[in-house]
Design an enzyme around this catalytic site. Structure first.
Site, PDB file in Angstrom:
ATOM      1  N   ASP A 285       0.756  -1.193   0.081  1.00 45.94           N
ATOM      2  CA  ASP A 285       0.101   0.004   0.253  1.00 45.94           C
ATOM      3  C   ASP A 285       0.811   1.363  -0.008  1.00 45.94           C
ATOM      4  O   ASP A 285       1.508   1.514   0.901  1.00 45.94           O
ATOM      5  CB  ASP A 285      -0.980   0.095   1.044  1.00 45.94           C
TER       6      ASP A 285
ATOM      7  N   LYS B 170      -6.894   3.399  -3.621  1.00 50.45           N
ATOM      8  CA  LYS B 170      -7.385   3.653  -2.425  1.00 50.45           C
ATOM      9  C   LYS B 170      -7.581   5.099  -2.140  1.00 50.45           C
ATOM     10  O   LYS B 170      -6.670   5.790  -2.198  1.00 50.45           O
ATOM     11  CB  LYS B 170      -6.351   2.899  -1.521  1.00 50.45           C
TER      12      LYS B 170
ATOM     13  N   LYS C  31     -10.192   0.320  -2.713  1.00 50.98           N
ATOM     14  CA  LYS C  31     -10.421   0.077  -1.214  1.00 50.98           C
ATOM     15  C   LYS C  31     -10.513   1.564  -0.635  1.00 50.98           C
ATOM     16  O   LYS C  31      -9.726   2.554  -0.591  1.00 50.98           O
ATOM     17  CB  LYS C  31      -9.067  -0.272  -0.779  1.00 50.98           C
TER      18      LYS C  31
END
Length: 315
Positions: free
Chosen positions: A152, A215, A251
């Site tokens: 991430d 995300k 996400k």
């Protein structure tokens, strides 16, 4: 380096062509976007569908601990909860992943051995992203070497807001290459991007550069995932697949705390991107506190009684 999708080779040829492409994207109707997100959030679902949605949401959680006080013991406890969220009911799904800092990846990997739960690691000088590229890439390589299944990363918001789109694009590509076989989630920190148009542009930069997921947030700022910014990103991945045939996950992270909230987001997924995204390979929740409420609501559906917060572990 990873290869840019042929459809966008011209767009990424230079700073000016990338700017022209991004600023040529349709402007976002903020009122319409927020109105649609609010409308979809009012949908009611039947009890049987609610039970399915709760289990699906549990299976989509990236159970996360990203604190300076993290210890191996805390990570092992979190991993145990990810594998067996409700010790009283073994039919409860596992979560999708456990997300930690790079120095805790090996601990999480060992604790999750033999399970299907992935190990995700934040990287690239999370959460600010303010470091030299080589430092960021070293961060990524350390996490991958320790066994991370997913990375991430955070984008350089300062570069993005200064209009240095090619710098952001090239950094994502470099991180994608350093990630090897690990799936890459690209965090925009939507609360710092100021406008919906910027969120749309960031989404396209991420997808063109090779993100496996886009995300919303780090969970470390005041404004994190919202129905509106998530809806906008779902529209982007839908449109990207229509143009390229490549599917990218989404996400939302931060601020999603209740089963009711999670179900609203699942409705957004179904009604915007479609059923293909209703799977933890393509949609995740970055919301650790959400798991406890989902477990309590699941218990209530099964027994007719609301168990209360003492029923679940405190993370």
């Amino acid at each position: 380096m990873p290869t840019t999708a042929p459809a966008f080779a011209d767009a990424t040829a230079s700073d000016s062509t990338l700017r022209r492409f991004l600023h040529g994207l349709p402007g976002v109707d903020a009122v319409g976007l927020e109105g649609r997100a609010a409308s979809l959030g009012t949908r009611s679902i039947k009890t049987t569908a609610k039970a399915f949605a709760i289990d699906l949401a549990i299976s989509m959680i990236d159970l996360t601990t990203l604190e300076g006080a993290d210890t191996p013991g805390k990570v092992r406890a979190l991993a145990a909860k990810a594998v067996n969220p409700d010790p009283t009911d073994r039919s409860t799904p596992t979560t999708a992943a456990v997300c930690v800092y790079p120095d805790m990846v090996a601990t999480a990997k060992e604790a999750l051995k033999g399970s299907d739960v992935k190990v995700a690691s934040v990287a690239t000088a999370f959460p600010a992203g303010r470091a030299a590229l080589e430092v960021k890439l070293a961060d990524v390589r350390d996490a991958v070497a320790a066994g991370a299944d997913e990375i991430d990363m955070v984008i350089d918001r300062g570069a993005f807001l200064a209009g240095k789109y090619m710098k952001v694009y090239e950094e994502i590509r470099a991180v994608k290459e350093a990630s090897g076989s690990a799936r890459l989630k690209v965090i925009f920190e939507t609360g710092e991007l100021s406008t919906y148009d910027n969120i749309r542009r960031a989404s396209w930069i991420g997808m063109i550069a090779g993100a496996d997921f886009i995300k919303t947030s780090t969970g470390k700022v005041a404004v994190n995932a919202t129905p509106a910014n998530t809806l906008l990103m779902l529209e982007a991945v839908r449109d990207f697949r229509e143009q390229t045939g490549v599917q990218v996950g989404v996400k939302p992270a931060g601020g999603i705390r209740t089963a009711k909230d999670a179900i609203k987001f699942l409705v957004l997924v179904n009604e915007t991107a479609g059923e293909d995204w209703l799977d933890n390979h393509w949609f995740r929740f970055g919301a650790s506190s959400l798991l406890n409420d989902l477990l309590m609501q699941r218990q209530k559906l099964a027994t007719g009684r609301y168990s209360g917060p003492d029923y679940v572990t405190v993370d």
